[in-house]
Design a protein around this motif. Sequence first.
Motif, PDB file in Angstrom:
ATOM      1  N   SER A 271      -1.347  -8.898   4.490  1.00 54.07           N
ATOM      2  CA  SER A 271      -0.377  -8.664   3.386  1.00 54.07           C
ATOM      3  C   SER A 271      -1.014  -8.398   2.104  1.00 54.07           C
ATOM      4  O   SER A 271      -2.140  -8.926   1.862  1.00 54.07           O
ATOM      5  CB  SER A 271       0.709  -9.718   3.272  1.00 54.07           C
ATOM      6  N   ASP A 272      -0.396  -7.746   1.129  1.00 59.61           N
ATOM      7  CA  ASP A 272      -1.048  -7.792  -0.281  1.00 59.61           C
ATOM      8  C   ASP A 272      -2.305  -6.682  -0.360  1.00 59.61           C
ATOM      9  O   ASP A 272      -3.068  -6.823  -1.232  1.00 59.61           O
ATOM     10  CB  ASP A 272      -1.308  -8.698  -1.069  1.00 59.61           C
ATOM     11  N   VAL A 273      -2.230  -6.061   0.801  1.00 61.79           N
ATOM     12  CA  VAL A 273      -3.332  -4.843   0.751  1.00 61.79           C
ATOM     13  C   VAL A 273      -2.755  -3.561   0.133  1.00 61.79           C
ATOM     14  O   VAL A 273      -1.693  -3.433   0.538  1.00 61.79           O
ATOM     15  CB  VAL A 273      -3.824  -4.736   2.198  1.00 61.79           C
ATOM     16  N   VAL A 274      -3.555  -2.942  -0.527  1.00 60.80           N
ATOM     17  CA  VAL A 274      -2.850  -1.551  -0.941  1.00 60.80           C
ATOM     18  C   VAL A 274      -3.688  -0.369  -0.265  1.00 60.80           C
ATOM     19  O   VAL A 274      -4.933  -0.348  -0.618  1.00 60.80           O
ATOM     20  CB  VAL A 274      -2.994  -1.497  -2.476  1.00 60.80           C
ATOM     21  N   ILE A 275      -2.719   0.548   0.093  1.00 59.91           N
ATOM     22  CA  ILE A 275      -3.602   1.703   0.758  1.00 59.91           C
ATOM     23  C   ILE A 275      -3.063   2.880   0.065  1.00 59.91           C
ATOM     24  O   ILE A 275      -1.760   3.354  -0.199  1.00 59.91           O
ATOM     25  CB  ILE A 275      -3.098   1.952   2.160  1.00 59.91           C
ATOM     26  N   GLU A 276      -3.939   3.594  -0.882  1.00 57.53           N
ATOM     27  CA  GLU A 276      -3.736   4.599  -1.661  1.00 57.53           C
ATOM     28  C   GLU A 276      -3.669   6.094  -0.643  1.00 57.53           C
ATOM     29  O   GLU A 276      -3.960   6.104   0.519  1.00 57.53           O
ATOM     30  CB  GLU A 276      -4.935   4.869  -2.623  1.00 57.53           C
ATOM     31  N   PRO A 277      -3.132   7.144  -1.312  1.00 56.08           N
ATOM     32  CA  PRO A 277      -2.807   8.509  -0.579  1.00 56.08           C
ATOM     33  C   PRO A 277      -4.113   9.105   0.088  1.00 56.08           C
ATOM     34  O   PRO A 277      -5.129   8.887  -0.550  1.00 56.08           O
ATOM     35  CB  PRO A 277      -2.134   9.284  -1.560  1.00 56.08           C
ATOM     36  N   GLY A 278      -3.812   9.726   1.079  1.00 58.09           N
ATOM     37  CA  GLY A 278      -4.858  10.394   1.792  1.00 58.09           C
ATOM     38  C   GLY A 278      -5.923   9.669   2.471  1.00 58.09           C
ATOM     39  O   GLY A 278      -7.009  10.126   2.667  1.00 58.09           O
ATOM     40  N   THR A 279      -5.855   8.476   2.739  1.00 53.69           N
ATOM     41  CA  THR A 279      -6.561   7.461   3.629  1.00 53.69           C
ATOM     42  C   THR A 279      -6.386   7.528   4.951  1.00 53.69           C
ATOM     43  O   THR A 279      -5.351   7.624   5.127  1.00 53.69           O
ATOM     44  CB  THR A 279      -6.415   5.950   2.865  1.00 53.69           C
ATOM     45  N   VAL A 280      -7.394   7.399   5.825  1.00 55.36           N
ATOM     46  CA  VAL A 280      -7.286   7.496   7.151  1.00 55.36           C
ATOM     47  C   VAL A 280      -8.162   6.449   7.726  1.00 55.36           C
ATOM     48  O   VAL A 280      -9.325   6.151   7.323  1.00 55.36           O
ATOM     49  CB  VAL A 280      -8.106   8.723   7.816  1.00 55.36           C
ATOM     50  N   ILE A 281      -7.419   5.452   8.322  1.00 50.37           N
ATOM     51  CA  ILE A 281      -7.913   3.992   8.933  1.00 50.37           C
ATOM     52  C   ILE A 281      -7.743   4.007  10.506  1.00 50.37           C
ATOM     53  O   ILE A 281      -6.736   4.371  10.898  1.00 50.37           O
ATOM     54  CB  ILE A 281      -7.301   2.879   8.121  1.00 50.37           C
ATOM     55  N   ARG A 282      -9.107   4.001  11.107  1.00 47.83           N
ATOM     56  CA  ARG A 282      -9.030   4.105  12.640  1.00 47.83           C
ATOM     57  C   ARG A 282      -9.776   3.013  13.130  1.00 47.83           C
ATOM     58  O   ARG A 282     -10.310   2.038  12.697  1.00 47.83           O
ATOM     59  CB  ARG A 282      -9.620   5.621  13.049  1.00 47.83           C
ATOM     60  N   GLY A 283      -9.576   3.035  14.680  1.00 47.05           N
ATOM     61  CA  GLY A 283     -10.409   2.062  15.422  1.00 47.05           C
ATOM     62  C   GLY A 283      -9.839   0.632  15.457  1.00 47.05           C
ATOM     63  O   GLY A 283      -8.564   0.218  14.954  1.00 47.05           O
ATOM     64  N   LYS A 284     -10.694  -0.202  15.360  1.00 51.75           N
ATOM     65  CA  LYS A 284     -10.475  -1.780  15.324  1.00 51.75           C
ATOM     66  C   LYS A 284     -10.594  -2.402  14.157  1.00 51.75           C
ATOM     67  O   LYS A 284     -11.454  -3.585  13.894  1.00 51.75           O
ATOM     68  CB  LYS A 284     -11.161  -2.531  16.599  1.00 51.75           C
ATOM     69  N   THR A 285     -10.444  -1.563  13.070  1.00 49.95           N
ATOM     70  CA  THR A 285     -10.568  -2.054  11.634  1.00 49.95           C
ATOM     71  C   THR A 285      -9.513  -3.291  11.260  1.00 49.95           C
ATOM     72  O   THR A 285      -8.422  -3.364  11.789  1.00 49.95           O
ATOM     73  CB  THR A 285     -10.210  -0.991  10.649  1.00 49.95           C
ATOM     74  N   VAL A 286     -10.275  -4.177  10.592  1.00 43.27           N
ATOM     75  CA  VAL A 286      -9.518  -5.316  10.032  1.00 43.27           C
ATOM     76  C   VAL A 286      -9.627  -5.371   8.511  1.00 43.27           C
ATOM     77  O   VAL A 286     -10.940  -5.320   8.175  1.00 43.27           O
ATOM     78  CB  VAL A 286      -9.753  -6.666  10.930  1.00 43.27           C
ATOM     79  N   ILE A 287      -8.359  -5.647   7.857  1.00 46.36           N
ATOM     80  CA  ILE A 287      -8.671  -5.495   6.301  1.00 46.36           C
ATOM     81  C   ILE A 287      -7.991  -6.724   5.810  1.00 46.36           C
ATOM     82  O   ILE A 287      -6.637  -6.938   6.312  1.00 46.36           O
ATOM     83  CB  ILE A 287      -7.919  -4.056   5.799  1.00 46.36           C
ATOM     84  N   ALA A 288      -8.573  -7.470   5.017  1.00 49.16           N
ATOM     85  CA  ALA A 288      -8.069  -8.957   4.695  1.00 49.16           C
ATOM     86  C   ALA A 288      -7.433  -8.461   3.251  1.00 49.16           C
ATOM     87  O   ALA A 288      -7.349  -7.699   2.728  1.00 49.16           O
ATOM     88  CB  ALA A 288      -9.211  -9.771   4.343  1.00 49.16           C
ATOM     89  N   THR A 289      -6.615  -9.503   2.997  1.00 45.92           N
ATOM     90  CA  THR A 289      -5.851  -9.445   1.866  1.00 45.92           C
ATOM     91  C   THR A 289      -6.318  -9.332   0.480  1.00 45.92           C
ATOM     92  O   THR A 289      -7.517  -9.242   0.361  1.00 45.92           O
ATOM     93  CB  THR A 289      -4.922 -10.908   1.743  1.00 45.92           C
ATOM     94  N   GLY A 290      -5.407  -8.400  -0.228  1.00 46.14           N
ATOM     95  CA  GLY A 290      -6.197  -8.315  -1.714  1.00 46.14           C
ATOM     96  C   GLY A 290      -6.743  -6.939  -1.538  1.00 46.14           C
ATOM     97  O   GLY A 290      -7.172  -6.574  -2.924  1.00 46.14           O
ATOM     98  N   ALA A 291      -7.142  -6.262  -0.714  1.00 47.72           N
ATOM     99  CA  ALA A 291      -8.160  -5.160  -0.369  1.00 47.72           C
ATOM    100  C   ALA A 291      -7.123  -3.938  -1.089  1.00 47.72           C
ATOM    101  O   ALA A 291      -6.199  -3.816  -0.853  1.00 47.72           O
ATOM    102  CB  ALA A 291      -8.902  -4.877   0.744  1.00 47.72           C
ATOM    103  N   VAL A 292      -8.028  -2.912  -1.583  1.00 46.90           N
ATOM    104  CA  VAL A 292      -7.432  -1.811  -2.085  1.00 46.90           C
ATOM    105  C   VAL A 292      -8.339  -0.716  -1.464  1.00 46.90           C
ATOM    106  O   VAL A 292      -9.741  -0.542  -1.878  1.00 46.90           O
ATOM    107  CB  VAL A 292      -7.481  -1.378  -3.635  1.00 46.90           C
ATOM    108  N   ILE A 293      -7.528   0.097  -0.767  1.00 47.09           N
ATOM    109  CA  ILE A 293      -8.384   1.304  -0.015  1.00 47.09           C
ATOM    110  C   ILE A 293      -7.771   2.718  -0.263  1.00 47.09           C
ATOM    111  O   ILE A 293      -6.558   2.702  -0.277  1.00 47.09           O
ATOM    112  CB  ILE A 293      -8.145   0.811   1.647  1.00 47.09           C
ATOM    113  N   GLY A 294      -8.662   3.684  -0.695  1.00 45.40           N
ATOM    114  CA  GLY A 294      -8.298   4.834  -1.210  1.00 45.40           C
ATOM    115  C   GLY A 294      -8.427   4.999  -2.764  1.00 45.40           C
ATOM    116  O   GLY A 294      -8.635   3.846  -3.276  1.00 45.40           O
ATOM    117  N   PRO A 295      -8.029   6.126  -3.110  1.00 47.51           N
ATOM    118  CA  PRO A 295      -7.291   7.267  -2.469  1.00 47.51           C
ATOM    119  C   PRO A 295      -8.548   8.001  -1.520  1.00 47.51           C
ATOM    120  O   PRO A 295      -9.658   8.111  -1.970  1.00 47.51           O
ATOM    121  CB  PRO A 295      -6.703   7.920  -3.374  1.00 47.51           C
ATOM    122  N   ASN A 296      -8.022   8.988  -0.749  1.00 47.29           N
ATOM    123  CA  ASN A 296      -8.901   9.781   0.305  1.00 47.29           C
ATOM    124  C   ASN A 296     -10.068   9.111   0.807  1.00 47.29           C
ATOM    125  O   ASN A 296     -11.202   9.574   0.441  1.00 47.29           O
ATOM    126  CB  ASN A 296      -9.340  10.763  -1.042  1.00 47.29           C
TER     127      ASN A 296
END
Length: 459
Positions: A271-296
């Motif tokens: 929870s509390d992860v932000v995913i910006e537009p244009g982002t592709v996340i695949r496989g066995k990825t694990v993202i911890a709280t508070g992360a910001v991924i993207g844009p693109n």
Amino acid sequence: MTNKYAIVLAAGQGTRMKSKLYKVLHPVMGSPMVEHVINQLETLDLDKIITIVGHGAEKVKEQLGNRTLYAFQKEQLGTGHAVQQAEDLLKNKDGLTLVVCGDTPLLKQETLLKLYNHHQETKAKVTVLTASIADPTGYGRVIRNQSGDVAKIVEHKDASEAEQLVTEINTGTYCFDNQFLFDVLDQVTNNNAQGEYYLPDVIEIAKMGNEKVSAYKTDDPNETIGVNDRIALAHAEKLMKQRVNEYHMINGVTIVDPDQTYIAPSVKIASDVVIEPGTVIRGKTVIATGAVIGPNSEIEDCLIGESTIIKHSVVHQSEIGVNVNIGPFAHVRPQSEIHDHVKVGNFVEVKKSLIESGSKISHLSYIGDTDVGKDVNIGCGTITVNYDGKDKFKTIIKDGAFIGCNSNLIAPVTIGEGAIVAAGSTINKNVPADALSIARSKQENKENYAKKINKKPNK
């Protein structure tokens, strides 16, 4: 306890896909369609899963491995004939058998469980999963009698005009009493427009023998979509993307623009992860709280720590720590390990390297096959020269070192703790701790020489 089995039909070539890739191996959200089906079946605590293979058998086996048993269908003579290939593995066994098509990647565990439960509650010999859709063209129709029971299932090409108006379709998913199934398959004939042995004909045989035939109608017809061409493949991709994104948003993830965000079903996001537009996340990825991924950004098979920011970057098969800042336009290649509070800035490429906490590679550098210690500063334009055209070599930069701009570190080489490499240096020997290393040509200034070069000729 009732034994439970499953048969997955995955032998067809899929000519309408117009592809060298076999139909069930076409990906939806990064995974082959048949793998989505196996993933759902594995949650049902089955005694056996048997996949019927034919075209591309070796490729399907290579993809699924030992997660399933296999039976080979040499000639594709219809769905009834396909199921019959599992006879040696299942005949005379007590229990229930689920039959699922390998090109139905959107089927959910919950629906398959409801189908099982409905089958047992009604004490049926056959239960078919049905759905009502606006345009049933091409699908087999479920024909019910006046009591609402299943009278028969008729394929589209064999249906009368009145039967073609029926909108309740056979989804191609069934639950059978296992012994009954294999007892009656020998009675199925190919007396139809396609000259094939249809599995739905088992229902007619059951009705003739006064056996109970039931149907469970799903509330979500989208999950029963069978993918037979590229149009249906794109539709399935869109529906899967929506399902996955909604799951994460319900669980506290902010997805700024779900229509422009692609997250594989295998990805785990706190929870509390932000995913910006244009982002592709695949496989066995694990993202911890508070992360910001993207844009693109493109992330694959990574562990991403708390409060890390990744912008406009590609990160593959790597571990990223807490409060790391990556990008914009960085490339972290496989087998990299980036510890807490590290900066990997714009136009930096990292490959198979360890970067310990507090270090900074702010811009325009290549760091390959390198161990970078703590609190190291790597200046703009630094290259670790790791390849001689035949072999790769390692660079070691120890804690607190300072690498000046436009430096070439020719591996194998070690930069000692607290050492300084002067800007513009090409280093091919180890640098001791706390030393200053300068490896560049001596500067020479020729007074007034530029005037001679730039002097204009007399006209």
